[in-house]
Design a protein around this motif. Structure first.
Motif, PDB file in Angstrom:
ATOM      1  N   GLY A 189       0.812  -1.197   0.000  1.00  0.00           N
ATOM      2  CA  GLY A 189       0.000   0.000   0.000  1.00  0.00           C
ATOM      3  C   GLY A 189       0.847   1.248   0.000  1.00  0.00           C
ATOM      4  N   ALA A 190       0.179   2.378   0.089  1.00  0.00           N
ATOM      5  CA  ALA A 190       0.858   3.663   0.031  1.00  0.00           C
ATOM      6  C   ALA A 190       1.669   3.915   1.293  1.00  0.00           C
ATOM      7  CB  ALA A 190      -0.166   4.781  -0.164  1.00  0.00           C
ATOM      8  N   ALA A 191       2.505   4.949   1.244  1.00  0.00           N
ATOM      9  CA  ALA A 191       3.314   5.331   2.395  1.00  0.00           C
ATOM     10  C   ALA A 191       2.410   5.697   3.568  1.00  0.00           C
ATOM     11  CB  ALA A 191       4.220   6.510   2.029  1.00  0.00           C
ATOM     12  N   GLY A 192       2.887   5.401   4.781  1.00  0.00           N
ATOM     13  CA  GLY A 192       2.156   5.793   5.969  1.00  0.00           C
ATOM     14  C   GLY A 192       1.262   4.726   6.553  1.00  0.00           C
ATOM     15  N   GLY A 193       1.227   3.528   5.930  1.00  0.00           N
ATOM     16  CA  GLY A 193       0.349   2.479   6.417  1.00  0.00           C
ATOM     17  C   GLY A 193       0.925   1.660   7.558  1.00  0.00           C
ATOM     18  N   GLY A 194       2.125   1.999   8.015  1.00  0.00           N
ATOM     19  CA  GLY A 194       2.745   1.270   9.126  1.00  0.00           C
ATOM     20  C   GLY A 194       3.382  -0.032   8.711  1.00  0.00           C
ATOM     21  N   LYS A 195       3.837  -0.121   7.458  1.00  0.00           N
ATOM     22  CA  LYS A 195       4.333  -1.393   6.939  1.00  0.00           C
ATOM     23  C   LYS A 195       5.677  -1.786   7.554  1.00  0.00           C
ATOM     24  CE  LYS A 195       4.178  -0.181   2.569  1.00  0.00           C
ATOM     25  NZ  LYS A 195       3.760   1.246   2.719  1.00  0.00           N
ATOM     26  N   ALA A 233       8.069 -31.242  -6.369  1.00  0.00           N
ATOM     27  CA  ALA A 233       8.157 -29.909  -5.774  1.00  0.00           C
ATOM     28  C   ALA A 233       7.158 -29.769  -4.632  1.00  0.00           C
ATOM     29  CB  ALA A 233       7.900 -28.835  -6.825  1.00  0.00           C
ATOM     30  N   ALA A 234       7.532 -28.986  -3.644  1.00  0.00           N
ATOM     31  CA  ALA A 234       6.644 -28.733  -2.502  1.00  0.00           C
ATOM     32  C   ALA A 234       5.991 -27.368  -2.685  1.00  0.00           C
ATOM     33  CB  ALA A 234       7.427 -28.774  -1.196  1.00  0.00           C
ATOM     34  N   PRO A 235       4.677 -27.306  -2.844  1.00  0.00           N
ATOM     35  CA  PRO A 235       3.998 -26.018  -3.017  1.00  0.00           C
ATOM     36  C   PRO A 235       4.172 -25.123  -1.792  1.00  0.00           C
ATOM     37  CG  PRO A 235       2.561 -27.847  -3.639  1.00  0.00           C
ATOM     38  CD  PRO A 235       3.745 -28.443  -2.941  1.00  0.00           C
ATOM     39  N   LEU A 236       4.255 -23.836  -2.030  1.00  0.00           N
ATOM     40  CA  LEU A 236       4.311 -22.841  -0.972  1.00  0.00           C
ATOM     41  C   LEU A 236       3.051 -21.994  -1.014  1.00  0.00           C
ATOM     42  CD1 LEU A 236       8.012 -21.592  -1.226  1.00  0.00           C
ATOM     43  CD2 LEU A 236       7.063 -23.208   0.418  1.00  0.00           C
ATOM     44  N   SER A 237       2.618 -21.544   0.145  1.00  0.00           N
ATOM     45  CA  SER A 237       1.425 -20.705   0.210  1.00  0.00           C
ATOM     46  C   SER A 237       1.826 -19.232   0.178  1.00  0.00           C
ATOM     47  CB  SER A 237       0.630 -21.002   1.480  1.00  0.00           C
ATOM     48  OG  SER A 237       1.434 -20.825   2.630  1.00  0.00           O
ATOM     49  N   ALA A 238       0.934 -18.398  -0.339  1.00  0.00           N
ATOM     50  CA  ALA A 238       1.206 -16.965  -0.437  1.00  0.00           C
ATOM     51  C   ALA A 238      -0.089 -16.186  -0.268  1.00  0.00           C
ATOM     52  CB  ALA A 238       1.847 -16.625  -1.778  1.00  0.00           C
ATOM     53  N   THR A 239       0.054 -14.946   0.170  1.00  0.00           N
ATOM     54  CA  THR A 239      -1.091 -14.055   0.261  1.00  0.00           C
ATOM     55  C   THR A 239      -0.619 -12.614   0.181  1.00  0.00           C
ATOM     56  OG1 THR A 239      -3.154 -13.614   1.470  1.00  0.00           O
ATOM     57  CG2 THR A 239      -1.140 -13.772   2.777  1.00  0.00           C
ATOM     58  N   PHE A 240      -1.578 -11.721  -0.022  1.00  0.00           N
ATOM     59  CA  PHE A 240      -1.301 -10.282  -0.086  1.00  0.00           C
ATOM     60  C   PHE A 240      -2.326  -9.566   0.773  1.00  0.00           C
ATOM     61  CE2 PHE A 240      -2.307  -6.157  -2.209  1.00  0.00           C
ATOM     62  CZ  PHE A 240      -1.110  -5.507  -1.943  1.00  0.00           C
ATOM     63  N   ILE A 241      -1.852  -8.621   1.598  1.00  0.00           N
ATOM     64  CA  ILE A 241      -2.718  -7.841   2.472  1.00  0.00           C
ATOM     65  C   ILE A 241      -2.456  -6.360   2.199  1.00  0.00           C
ATOM     66  CG2 ILE A 241      -3.290  -7.271   4.863  1.00  0.00           C
ATOM     67  CD1 ILE A 241      -2.403 -10.122   5.600  1.00  0.00           C
ATOM     68  N   PRO A 242      -3.417  -5.643   1.638  1.00  0.00           N
ATOM     69  CA  PRO A 242      -3.219  -4.217   1.357  1.00  0.00           C
ATOM     70  C   PRO A 242      -3.418  -3.359   2.599  1.00  0.00           C
ATOM     71  CG  PRO A 242      -5.393  -4.881   0.618  1.00  0.00           C
ATOM     72  CD  PRO A 242      -4.711  -6.129   1.138  1.00  0.00           C
ATOM     73  N   SER A 243      -2.791  -2.188   2.602  1.00  0.00           N
ATOM     74  CA  SER A 243      -2.960  -1.239   3.697  1.00  0.00           C
ATOM     75  C   SER A 243      -3.034   0.166   3.127  1.00  0.00           C
ATOM     76  CB  SER A 243      -1.795  -1.343   4.691  1.00  0.00           C
ATOM     77  OG  SER A 243      -0.606  -0.856   4.100  1.00  0.00           O
TER      78      SER A 243
END
Length: 238
Positions: free
Chosen positions: A25-31, A208-218
Motif C-alpha cells: 500500500g501507500a506510504a504511511g500504512g505502518g508497513k 516440488a513442494a507447493p508454498l502458500s502466499a497471500t497479499f494484504i493491502p494497507s
C-alpha cells in the motif's frame, strides 16, 4: 511496554500462516513497523535467525528506518545491538540481522546462510533473482516453519506484480475482497504455477513442494498512530 499491532490489516499481516506474505500500500500504512512487530514474536525462540533487507545501507539507517525503529522496540525485549554489523541478539540466543543488497551480486554473500525468517522492506526495490535466491536460504533447525514477509507499494513494472497479481484488479489497485486469501504456487523455471490448493499443485509437480502466499493491502487510515501524531501528513502525501 505494551507492544501490539493496530486492528485491521496490520493485525491480519501478523496472523497469516502463509509461507510468503506481502503487505502493500501507500506510504504511511505502518508497513515497516509491522515487519519489526512480526519479528518480535520469535525473539524468544532459541536458535532462531532472521534477516531484514533494504536495498541500500543508507535506507536501513535513515531516520525512522528499520534500524531506528528497532532501537525503540528491541531493547525492551532484551535485544542487544551490534552497530558494526547491524545485528541484534536476544537472551534466548535468537539473532536478527539487517542487511542490504545494493548490487545484484550481494545476494551471493548469503550463500550458506540459514534464515528462518526473511523480511523485505519495499520488495519492489529488489530484483526477482535476489528474491528467489534468498528463498533458497529460508530454512531452519527450529520448530518454527520458515517464512518470508515483505512490504511494498505495488509497481506494475516489478516482478512483485506477477507475485501478487491475483490480489490486484485490472487497474492495478488491491481487490479488498481478496485481502488475506491464501493461494499456493510452485516455481517451474521462471514461471509460477498457481492453484487454490496445495494438493492440486502436488498432483502436477510431484517433485516440488507447493508454498502458500497471500497479499494484504494497507492504507494511511490503517495507521491511526501516524494520523493522530501528524494530521498534516495526508496533505503532504497527496
Amino acid at each position: 511496554m505494551d507492544i501490539r499491532p493496530h486492528d485491521g490489516p496490520q493485525s491480519h499481516f501478523l496472523q497469516t500462516a502463509a509461507d510468503v506474505c506481502v503487505y502493500g500500500g501507500a506510504a504511511g500504512g505502518g508497513k515497516t513497523y509491522a515487519l519489526l512487530l512480526d519479528a518480535v514474536r520469535y525473539v524468544g525462540v532459541p536458535g532462531f535467525t532472521g534477516v531484514f533487507f533494504r536495498r541500500t545501507y543508507p535506507q536501513i539507517v535513515a531516520p525512522d528506518g528499520l534500524w531506528d525503529l528497532a532501537c525503540g522496540l528491541f531493547p525492551a525485549l532484551g535485544g542487544k545491538p551490534r552497530w558494526n554489523n547491524l545485528e541484534w541478539s536476544f537472551p534466548s540466543g535468537a539473532k536478527l540481522v539487517m542487511s542490504h543488497l545494493q548490487y545484484e551480486k550481494d545476494a551471493l554473500s548469503h550463500q550458506g546462510a540459514q534464515y528462518c525468517g526473511i523480511w523485505w522492506d519495499e520488495l519492489t526495490h529488489f530484483s526477482a533473482r535476489q528474491f528467489w535466491y534468498l528463498l533458497s536460504r529460508n530454512r531452519t533447525m527450529t520448530a518454527v516453519r520458515p517464512f518470508m514477509r515483505a512490504t511494498c507499494n505495488p509497481d506494475p513494472d516489478s516482478f512483485v506484480a506477477e507475485l501478487i497479481g491475483y490480489w490486484l484488479g485490472d487497474d492495478g489497485l488491491p481487490r479488498r475482497e481478496r485481502s488475506g486469501a491464501m493461494r499456493w504456487f510452485v516455481r517451474d523455471g521462471d514461471r509460477l504455477d498457481w492453484a487454490d490448493s496445495a494438493s492440486e499443485l502436488a498432483a502436477r509437480h510431484q517433485d516440488a513442494a507447493p508454498l502458500s502466499a497471500t497479499f494484504i493491502p494497507s492504507q494511511l487510515e490503517d495507521n491511526p498512530t501516524l494520523c493522530e501524531r501528524d494530521p498534516g501528513y495526508r496533505a503532504r502525501l497527496q
